[in-house]
Design an enzyme around this catalytic site. Structure first.
Site, PDB file in Angstrom:
ATOM      1  N   LYS A 190     -15.355 -22.867  21.754  1.00 56.82           N
ATOM      2  CA  LYS A 190     -14.821 -23.385  20.500  1.00 56.82           C
ATOM      3  C   LYS A 190     -15.267 -24.843  20.338  1.00 56.82           C
ATOM      4  CE  LYS A 190     -12.408 -19.543  21.019  1.00 56.82           C
ATOM      5  NZ  LYS A 190     -12.911 -18.233  20.814  1.00 56.82           N
TER       6      LYS A 190
HETATM    7  C1  LIG Z   1     -11.657 -17.241  21.605  1.00 54.03           C
HETATM    8  C2  LIG Z   1     -10.725 -16.411  20.864  1.00 54.03           C
HETATM    9  C3  LIG Z   1      -9.470 -16.044  21.390  1.00 54.03           C
HETATM   10  C4  LIG Z   1      -9.062 -16.344  22.806  1.00 54.03           C
HETATM   11  O1  LIG Z   1      -8.974 -17.696  23.103  1.00 54.03           O
HETATM   12  P1  LIG Z   1      -8.706 -18.158  24.623  1.00 54.03           P
HETATM   13  O2  LIG Z   1      -8.355 -19.602  24.485  1.00 54.03           O
HETATM   14  O3  LIG Z   1      -9.999 -17.958  25.353  1.00 54.03           O
HETATM   15  O4  LIG Z   1      -7.619 -17.353  25.173  1.00 54.03           O
HETATM   16  C5  LIG Z   1      -8.604 -15.309  20.591  1.00 54.03           C
HETATM   17  N1  LIG Z   1      -8.942 -14.948  19.350  1.00 54.03           N
HETATM   18  C6  LIG Z   1     -10.144 -15.251  18.815  1.00 54.03           C
HETATM   19  C7  LIG Z   1     -10.442 -14.836  17.422  1.00 54.03           C
HETATM   20  C8  LIG Z   1     -11.080 -15.979  19.558  1.00 54.03           C
HETATM   21  O5  LIG Z   1     -12.258 -16.270  19.027  1.00 54.03           O
END
Ligand SMILES: *Cc1c(COP(=O)(O)O)cnc(C)c1O
Length: 386
Positions: A190
């Site tokens: 992210k």
């Molecule tokens: C990355 C992501 C998650 C999970 O995030 P984490 O912090 O890795 O648990 C959940 N939903 C979406 C849409 C994502 O892109």
């Protein structure tokens, strides 16, 4: 665009950006002796809430744990149905299953890759309790339409905003309460990263208090409150909670990442615009759109390849890798995975199936140079032939 030359190193699909400020913050947090959830987590929460325009922000260990707690705090229980897209990272659906509820997959709008509100309405049954909207790869979902549907049917609206930090919806940031709770991720894929980490924003005091309890074993008093009190504090454990805490080490990094977030967003938007300028000239692919009032953060830059006009996507990916460029398939379709194969979803999700087969994520990261980007574009064109 002039002819680009191959860089010496492989171009990654994504890469977090940390500077000397993050390094210093991490060391000073380590030296302070307070490394678990403490003052830095509180400061990060306050800064995050201010940034998005929410009254409360609650930090946790990941977006997955954020979504899990959001389900509990929203009162979702065994036997309930929650509407969500199949076209999302699998954590979206998994968190619904954690509380014993059933994800009901709804198809996407093929232009935005987000939930199609008309089909959301059709999927509502007497057991539906909530809609979990995803702002896929950073483009906001159709929140006004979804909110109207939720209100009309007495459902709770929740947001999986894992990818959507800095994204905007009709002038307000995602995370400002368009819904009961929005959950963010700080995973390195992210834009803002703390290694692992997550945040829940809400305007409900009651919900934020419950979330703070749930993330630390159901305990009524936080370590920080106990430590800063000059009276002996005796806590109680009013419900079964979890250990989903963020550490102060992570929060110290997160604060510095927030300080540079606007710069990181500006750079991504600049590079995304450059991609679109060049790629929209090609008739064998579709570039991402931003509907009026919607502002993308370009957490990922995803194109759709028109299969009748080019080589197969997986072939293109291999050819690009041979040219030193790492790409990724577009968003997964959760309903293809074994835990969700209990029902035949295929006939309900034609756009999801098409999108997951045809989309491709191109490299985009803060320190990407325009020369590197030109090499990606040139290599894509080369790789797509026949
Ligand atoms: C990355 C992501 C998650 C999970 O995030 P984490 O912090 O890795 O648990 C959940 N939903 C979406 C849409 C994502 O892109």
């Amino acid at each position: 665009m002039s002819t680009a030359t191959r860089p010496t190193k492989t171009i990654p699909v994504a890469k977090p950006f940390f500077g000397v400020e993050e390094e210093q913050a991490l060391v000073s947090s380590l030296r302070s002796g307070w490394v678990s959830q403490g003052p830095k987590v509180s400061e990060f929460e306050k800064r995050f809430a201010d940034y998005v325009g929410a009254q409360h922000a609650v930090a946790v260990s990941s977006c997955t744990t954020a979504l899990h707690l959001a389900m509990i705090a929203a009162g979702i229980k065994g036997g309930d149905e929650v509407i969500c897209p199949s076209l999302s990272f699998i954590a979206t659906a998994n968190c619904i299953r954690y509380v014993g509820a059933l994800p009901v997959f709804v198809d996407i709008d093929p232009l935005t890759y987000n939930l199609n509100p008309l089909q959301v309405e059709q999927a509502i049954t007497s057991r539906t309790r909530a809609i979990l909207a995803v702002h896929q790869i950073g483009l906001p979902a159709a929140l006004k339409e979804l909110k109207a549907i939720a209100e009309h049917h007495g459902l709770i609206l929740l947001e999986d905003a894992a990818c959507a930090i800095g994204s905007e919806y009709f002038g307000s940031k995602i995370g400002q309460p368009h819904s009961l709770m929005a959950c963010f991720s700080f995973h390195p894929r992210k834009i803002l990263s703390t290694g692992e980490g997550g945040m829940i924003t809400t305007n409900s005091e009651e919900v934020s208090t419950r979330l703070r309890r749930l993330r630390q074993h159901g305990m009524t008093v936080s370590d920080l409150a106990r430590h800063s009190s000059n009276k002996v504090v005796v806590e109680s454990y009013d419900e079964v909670g979890y250990n989903f805490r963020m550490t102060d080490l992570q929060a110290a990094v997160g604060i510095e990442q927030l300080n540079r977030l606007d710069d990181m967003l500006a750079r991504r938007r600049h590079l995304a615009k450059r991609y679109t300028q060049e790629l929209s000239k090609l008739n064998w692919l579709i570039t991402p759109i931003e509907p009026t009032g919607y502002r993308h953060n370009f957490q990922s830059y995803m194109i759709r390849l028109l299969p009748e006009r080019v080589a197969s996507r997986d072939e293109i990916m291999q050819r690009m890798l041979d040219l030193g460029i790492s790409t990724r398939r577009g968003i997964m379709a959760t309903h293809f995975e074994p835990p969700y194969a209990d029902r035949d979803w295929n006939s309900l999700l034609p756009e999801t199936i098409k999108a997951t087969a045809q989309t491709l994520i191109l490299p985009l990261y803060h320190l990407m140079t325009e020369e590197e980007q030109d090499w990606v574009i040139q290599s894509l064109v080369e790789s797509a032939k026949g």
